[in-house]
Write an enzyme that holds these catalytic residues in place. Structure first.
Site, PDB file in Angstrom:
ATOM      1  N   GLY A  55     -12.892  13.813  -7.517  1.00 18.90           N
ATOM      2  CA  GLY A  55     -13.814  14.937  -7.675  1.00 18.90           C
ATOM      3  C   GLY A  55     -14.292  15.212  -9.088  1.00 18.90           C
ATOM      4  CG  ASP A 114      -8.756  26.367  -2.498  1.00 13.84           C
ATOM      5  OD1 ASP A 114      -8.313  27.518  -2.368  1.00 13.84           O
ATOM      6  OD2 ASP A 114      -9.449  25.803  -1.638  1.00 13.84           O
ATOM      7  CE  LYS A 142     -13.453  27.048  -3.201  1.00  9.00           C
ATOM      8  NZ  LYS A 142     -13.180  26.393  -1.899  1.00  9.00           N
ATOM      9  CG  PHE A 162     -15.915  23.078   1.683  1.00 18.05           C
ATOM     10  CD1 PHE A 162     -14.555  22.936   1.465  1.00 18.05           C
ATOM     11  CD2 PHE A 162     -16.730  21.953   1.623  1.00 18.05           C
ATOM     12  CE1 PHE A 162     -14.006  21.684   1.202  1.00 18.05           C
ATOM     13  CE2 PHE A 162     -16.179  20.700   1.363  1.00 18.05           C
ATOM     14  CZ  PHE A 162     -14.816  20.569   1.143  1.00 18.05           C
ATOM     15  CG  ASP A 169     -15.246  14.726  -0.910  1.00 17.91           C
ATOM     16  OD1 ASP A 169     -14.522  15.461  -1.619  1.00 17.91           O
ATOM     17  OD2 ASP A 169     -14.831  14.153   0.110  1.00 17.91           O
TER      18      ASP A 169
HETATM   19  P1  5GP Z   1      -5.495  23.344  -4.666  1.00 14.89           P
HETATM   20  O1  5GP Z   1      -4.332  22.420  -4.799  1.00 14.89           O
HETATM   21  O2  5GP Z   1      -5.810  24.092  -5.947  1.00 14.89           O
HETATM   22  O3  5GP Z   1      -5.368  24.279  -3.500  1.00 14.89           O
HETATM   23  O4  5GP Z   1      -6.742  22.462  -4.257  1.00 14.89           O
HETATM   24  C1  5GP Z   1      -7.476  21.764  -5.204  1.00 14.89           C
HETATM   25  C2  5GP Z   1      -8.201  20.613  -4.562  1.00 14.89           C
HETATM   26  O5  5GP Z   1      -8.713  20.972  -3.262  1.00 14.89           O
HETATM   27  C3  5GP Z   1      -9.405  20.228  -5.382  1.00 14.89           C
HETATM   28  O6  5GP Z   1      -9.084  19.262  -6.351  1.00 14.89           O
HETATM   29  C4  5GP Z   1     -10.344  19.673  -4.328  1.00 14.89           C
HETATM   30  O7  5GP Z   1     -10.037  18.329  -4.085  1.00 14.89           O
HETATM   31  C5  5GP Z   1     -10.018  20.467  -3.094  1.00 14.89           C
HETATM   32  N1  5GP Z   1     -10.939  21.612  -2.931  1.00 14.89           N
HETATM   33  C6  5GP Z   1     -10.651  22.929  -3.025  1.00 14.89           C
HETATM   34  N2  5GP Z   1     -11.728  23.692  -2.808  1.00 14.89           N
HETATM   35  C7  5GP Z   1     -12.753  22.834  -2.573  1.00 14.89           C
HETATM   36  C8  5GP Z   1     -14.161  23.019  -2.279  1.00 14.89           C
HETATM   37  O8  5GP Z   1     -14.713  24.120  -2.199  1.00 14.89           O
HETATM   38  N3  5GP Z   1     -14.900  21.880  -2.115  1.00 14.89           N
HETATM   39  C9  5GP Z   1     -14.367  20.634  -2.201  1.00 14.89           C
HETATM   40  N4  5GP Z   1     -15.181  19.605  -2.022  1.00 14.89           N
HETATM   41  N5  5GP Z   1     -13.039  20.417  -2.475  1.00 14.89           N
HETATM   42  C10 5GP Z   1     -12.252  21.509  -2.657  1.00 14.89           C
END
Ligand code: 5GP
Ligand code: MG
Length: 184
Positions: A55, A114, A142, A162, A169
């Site tokens: 990403g 996230d 987020k 999202f 992606d």
């Molecule tokens: P976390 O471990 O912080 O919950 O999630 C982070 C990962 O989730 C990011 O690196 C990404 O790969 C994915 N992710 C979280 N939110 C989004 C979003 O809105 N769009 C996309 N494409 N990926 C997301």
């Protein structure tokens, strides 16, 4: 809410609901981040910028070109398992940087935070390799995690939608969009 067709004809894809960050907004913010990061390190820090794939690939490519001190680039591919239960969610490294982190100023570049789980699992493992410093630059945050993870640099606070484009992606689609949009 900006009309989809007015922003870019590629948004004819009906899945894309609205543009969240335009290419111009992204460019302006990435330039500012590059300036801040350039001022935060000295050339002798031997800055090592590590992008979390996939990403971060566009963000990283744009960001390093706005950094004016010497640096090296590597990548890291992490896969989360047991997602859904944060306690069992483990992070496995599918590609591990070939560069040694010891004594280096390491800057992790992430596309979006996230829950923060990925970084919370990853950072202690990288810290164990004795970098001189370990910081994070995330394009989007987020701010949904319960216990807060605050990177040193954040591009934008992101809506709880999202998001795709600029490297992000949905099932591998939309990474090439030069802006960030939310999906239906
Ligand atoms: P976390 O471990 O912080 O919950 O999630 C982070 C990962 O989730 C990011 O690196 C990404 O790969 C994915 N992710 C979280 N939110 C989004 C979003 O809105 N769009 C996309 N494409 N990926 C997301
Ligand atoms: Mg990711």
């Amino acid at each position: 809410m900006t009309s989809v067709a007015a922003r870019d004809r590629r948004l004819a894809d009906r899945a894309v609901r609205r543009v969240a960050f335009t290419a111009e907004e992204l460019g302006d913010r990435v330039r500012a981040l590059g300036t801040e990061i350039s001022a935060a390190y000295r050339p002798e820090d031997r800055l090592l910028v590590i992008g979390l794939l996939k990403g971060s690939f566009i963000f990283l490519a744009d960001l390093v070109r706005e950094i004016t001190i010497p640096l090296q680039v590597d990548f890291l591919v992490a896969a989360s398992y047991g997602a859904g239960t944060t306690s069992s969610g483990d992070v496995r490294l599918l590609y591990d940087p070939s560069t040694s982190l010891a004594g280096r100023a390491v800057l992790i570049v992430e596309d979006i935070i996230d829950s923060g789980t990925t970084l919370k699992k990853l950072l202690p493992r990288l810290q164990a390799r004795a970098p001189a410093s370990l910081e994070v630059c995330a394009l989007l945050h987020k701010r949904l995690g319960t216990d807060h993870l605050e990177p040193r640099w954040v591009g934008f606070n992101a809506p709880n939608e999202f998001l795709v484009g600029y490297g992000l992606d949905h099932a591998e689609d939309f990474r090439h969009l030069p802006y960030i949009a939310s999906l239906e």
